[in-house]
Motif scaffolding. Structure first.
Motif, PDB file in Angstrom:
ATOM      1  N   LEU A  11       0.900  -1.208   0.151  1.00 26.33           N
ATOM      2  CA  LEU A  11       0.012  -0.154  -0.053  1.00 26.33           C
ATOM      3  C   LEU A  11       0.899   1.353   0.050  1.00 26.33           C
ATOM      4  N   ILE A  12       2.147   1.308   0.996  1.00 21.39           N
ATOM      5  CA  ILE A  12       2.832   2.362   0.985  1.00 21.39           C
ATOM      6  C   ILE A  12       3.573   2.757  -0.445  1.00 21.39           C
ATOM      7  N   LEU A  13       4.119   1.552  -0.975  1.00 24.40           N
ATOM      8  CA  LEU A  13       4.859   1.637  -2.265  1.00 24.40           C
ATOM      9  C   LEU A  13       3.869   2.140  -3.459  1.00 24.40           C
ATOM     10  N   LEU A  14       2.733   1.334  -3.483  1.00 31.69           N
ATOM     11  CA  LEU A  14       1.919   1.718  -4.701  1.00 31.69           C
ATOM     12  C   LEU A  14       1.265   3.278  -4.666  1.00 31.69           C
ATOM     13  N   THR A  15       1.045   3.708  -3.342  1.00 31.80           N
ATOM     14  CA  THR A  15       0.467   5.145  -3.155  1.00 31.80           C
ATOM     15  C   THR A  15       1.796   6.091  -3.628  1.00 31.80           C
ATOM     16  N   ARG A  16       2.712   5.798  -3.112  1.00 28.58           N
ATOM     17  CA  ARG A  16       4.005   6.611  -3.474  1.00 28.58           C
ATOM     18  C   ARG A  16       4.162   6.755  -4.941  1.00 28.58           C
ATOM     19  N   LEU A  17       4.015   5.599  -5.692  1.00 26.16           N
ATOM     20  CA  LEU A  17       4.219   5.540  -7.181  1.00 26.16           C
ATOM     21  C   LEU A  17       3.326   6.277  -7.671  1.00 26.16           C
ATOM     22  N   GLU A  18       2.050   6.166  -7.316  1.00 28.20           N
ATOM     23  CA  GLU A  18       0.943   6.700  -7.547  1.00 28.20           C
ATOM     24  C   GLU A  18       1.116   8.315  -7.584  1.00 28.20           C
ATOM     25  N   GLN A  19       1.387   8.807  -6.444  1.00 28.68           N
ATOM     26  CA  GLN A  19       1.825  10.427  -6.348  1.00 28.68           C
ATOM     27  C   GLN A  19       2.854  10.753  -7.302  1.00 28.68           C
ATOM     28  N   GLN A  20       4.020   9.790  -7.482  1.00 28.67           N
ATOM     29  CA  GLN A  20       4.825  10.315  -8.285  1.00 28.67           C
ATOM     30  C   GLN A  20       4.512  10.428  -9.885  1.00 28.67           C
TER      31      GLN A  20
END
Length: 83
Positions: free
Chosen positions: A72-81
Motif C-alpha cells: 500500500l505504501i509503495l503503490l501509493t508513493r508510485l501513484e503520487q509520483q
C-alpha cells in the motif's frame, strides 16, 4: 513474484482511468475497487470483464514490497509520483 493472497493493495492505492464494471468513470487513488472482496481478493480475477490495466499489472518487490502494508505504501508513493 506472485501476488500475495489477501493483499489487494493494487486494488486500492492506484487510480484507474479506464472504466471498470460498476465504476464507469474508473477508480480514484486510495479508493477500494468495488470488486475487492472483504478478504482482499479480486472478484473479477480470471473473468473477461476484468479491466485490461488490472490484467497487465505484474506484482514485483519494487511495487509490492514484502507485505500488504508495504505494498500500500509503495503503490501509493508510485501513484503520487506519476500524477
Amino acid at each position: 513474484m506472485q501476488c500475495r493472497v489477501g493483499c489487494g493493495a493494487c486494488c486500492i492505492a492506484p487510480s484507474i482511468s479506464s472504466p471498470i464494471p460498476d465504476m464507469p468513470h474508473g477508480k480514484p487513488a486510495g479508493v477500494h475497487c468495488v470488486h475487492l472482496t472483504d478478504d482482499h481478493l479480486c472478484a473479477l480475477f480470471g473473468l473477461p470483464s476484468r479491466p485490461k490495466v488490472c490484467e497487465q499489472f505484474d506484482a514485483s518487490e519494487d511495487s509490492c514490497g514484502d507485505s500488504r502494508e508495504q505494498g500500500l505504501i509503495l503503490l501509493t508513493r508510485l501513484e503520487q509520483q506519476t500524477t
